[in-house]
Design a protein around this motif. Sequence first.
Motif, mmCIF file in Angstrom:
data_model
loop_
_atom_site.group_PDB
_atom_site.id
_atom_site.type_symbol
_atom_site.label_atom_id
_atom_site.label_comp_id
_atom_site.label_asym_id
_atom_site.label_seq_id
_atom_site.Cartn_x
_atom_site.Cartn_y
_atom_site.Cartn_z
ATOM 1 N N UNK A 1 0.830 -1.213 0.000
ATOM 2 C CA UNK A 1 0.000 0.000 0.000
ATOM 3 C C UNK A 1 0.866 1.266 0.000
ATOM 4 N N UNK A 2 1.793 1.332 -0.917
ATOM 5 C CA UNK A 2 2.803 2.396 -0.945
ATOM 6 C C UNK A 2 2.217 3.802 -1.060
ATOM 7 N N UNK A 3 1.110 3.972 -1.786
ATOM 8 C CA UNK A 3 0.544 5.310 -1.973
ATOM 9 C C UNK A 3 -0.811 5.499 -1.298
ATOM 10 N N UNK A 4 -1.225 4.529 -0.496
ATOM 11 C CA UNK A 4 -2.544 4.609 0.141
ATOM 12 C C UNK A 4 -2.615 5.819 1.068
ATOM 13 N N UNK A 5 -3.613 6.671 0.843
ATOM 14 C CA UNK A 5 -3.805 7.897 1.611
ATOM 15 C C UNK A 5 -4.958 7.753 2.611
ATOM 16 N N UNK A 6 -5.993 6.987 2.241
ATOM 17 C CA UNK A 6 -7.211 6.862 3.042
ATOM 18 C C UNK A 6 -7.620 5.396 3.114
ATOM 19 N N UNK A 7 -7.858 4.905 4.327
ATOM 20 C CA UNK A 7 -8.327 3.537 4.526
ATOM 21 C C UNK A 7 -9.531 3.562 5.445
ATOM 22 N N UNK A 8 -10.598 2.924 5.008
ATOM 23 C CA UNK A 8 -11.814 2.807 5.804
ATOM 24 C C UNK A 8 -12.126 1.329 5.989
ATOM 25 N N UNK A 9 -12.269 0.931 7.248
ATOM 26 C CA UNK A 9 -12.633 -0.438 7.594
ATOM 27 C C UNK A 9 -13.951 -0.348 8.344
ATOM 28 N N UNK A 10 -14.974 -1.007 7.808
ATOM 29 C CA UNK A 10 -16.324 -0.838 8.344
ATOM 30 C C UNK A 10 -17.067 -2.170 8.346
ATOM 31 N N UNK A 11 -17.600 -2.541 9.483
ATOM 32 C CA UNK A 11 -18.424 -3.740 9.647
ATOM 33 C C UNK A 11 -17.746 -5.012 9.160
ATOM 34 N N UNK A 12 -16.514 -5.216 9.554
ATOM 35 C CA UNK A 12 -15.850 -6.490 9.293
ATOM 36 C C UNK A 12 -16.054 -7.338 10.550
ATOM 37 N N UNK A 13 -17.162 -8.045 10.585
ATOM 38 C CA UNK A 13 -17.616 -8.704 11.805
ATOM 39 C C UNK A 13 -16.718 -9.850 12.260
ATOM 40 N N UNK A 14 -15.997 -10.486 11.352
ATOM 41 C CA UNK A 14 -15.130 -11.607 11.725
ATOM 42 C C UNK A 14 -13.726 -11.170 12.135
ATOM 43 N N UNK A 15 -13.346 -9.953 11.797
ATOM 44 C CA UNK A 15 -11.976 -9.497 12.025
ATOM 45 C C UNK A 15 -11.660 -9.428 13.515
ATOM 46 N N UNK A 16 -10.622 -10.174 13.920
ATOM 47 C CA UNK A 16 -10.180 -10.183 15.306
ATOM 48 C C UNK A 16 -8.797 -9.569 15.471
ATOM 49 N N UNK A 17 -7.947 -9.768 14.480
ATOM 50 C CA UNK A 17 -6.575 -9.280 14.586
ATOM 51 C C UNK A 17 -6.135 -8.658 13.268
ATOM 52 N N UNK A 18 -5.468 -7.516 13.379
ATOM 53 C CA UNK A 18 -4.953 -6.808 12.213
ATOM 54 C C UNK A 18 -3.477 -6.558 12.456
ATOM 55 N N UNK A 19 -2.648 -7.032 11.537
ATOM 56 C CA UNK A 19 -1.204 -6.850 11.642
ATOM 57 C C UNK A 19 -0.736 -5.882 10.556
ATOM 58 N N UNK A 20 0.080 -4.936 10.963
ATOM 59 C CA UNK A 20 0.674 -3.981 10.034
ATOM 60 C C UNK A 20 2.176 -4.002 10.277
ATOM 61 N N UNK A 21 2.926 -4.428 9.271
ATOM 62 C CA UNK A 21 4.378 -4.473 9.386
ATOM 63 C C UNK A 21 4.970 -3.073 9.241
ATOM 64 N N UNK A 22 6.115 -2.867 9.852
ATOM 65 C CA UNK A 22 6.828 -1.601 9.680
ATOM 66 C C UNK A 22 7.142 -1.429 8.198
ATOM 67 N N UNK A 23 6.834 -0.269 7.648
ATOM 68 C CA UNK A 23 7.044 0.006 6.230
ATOM 69 C C UNK A 23 5.791 -0.128 5.392
ATOM 70 N N UNK A 24 4.722 -0.652 5.966
ATOM 71 C CA UNK A 24 3.442 -0.738 5.251
ATOM 72 C C UNK A 24 2.721 0.602 5.327
ATOM 73 N N UNK A 25 1.985 0.937 4.315
ATOM 74 C CA UNK A 25 1.140 2.139 4.243
ATOM 75 C C UNK A 25 1.876 3.423 4.650
ATOM 76 N N UNK A 26 3.031 3.693 4.091
ATOM 77 C CA UNK A 26 3.809 4.857 4.539
ATOM 78 C C UNK A 26 3.156 6.204 4.249
ATOM 79 N N UNK A 27 2.239 6.257 3.287
ATOM 80 C CA UNK A 27 1.598 7.524 2.921
ATOM 81 C C UNK A 27 0.223 7.712 3.573
#
Length: 121
Positions: A32-58
């Motif tokens: 996600x090198x150029x991702x500026x906006x992220x919306x996460x909505x009603x993900x009912x099963x989601x329990x864990x979210x991992x973001x590595x260092x260097x992901x989504x820098x923008x």
Amino acid sequence: MQTLGRLPNLRILKVHRDAFTGKEMACSAQSFAKLDFLSIYRLHNLEEWKVDEGAMPALRHLEIFECKNLKMLPNGLRFITNLRKLEIGWMPKAFKDKLVEGGEDFYRVQHIPSIVLENCE
């Protein structure tokens, strides 16, 4: 998410209403090198979210709404120095309490200038 993360010009991503049905979501380094906006909505099963260092820098704006099984924000958010706004809504009170000053996860978000917590039980 791996495929989306490799799209070179993706700037806006909205993952809504069980578009992602897994329990664990991961964003690897350099994704996600150029991702500026992220919306996460009603993900009912989601329990864990991992973001590595260097992901989504923008990334500058992150929204999380009604992901009631998400246990905590990813530790990797603390490495996204461009993040300017975090909006969290309709989440459990225990989730919100971890993010406020003095909460156990506050260090993950303390660099974000605008944090909006709304309608957290």
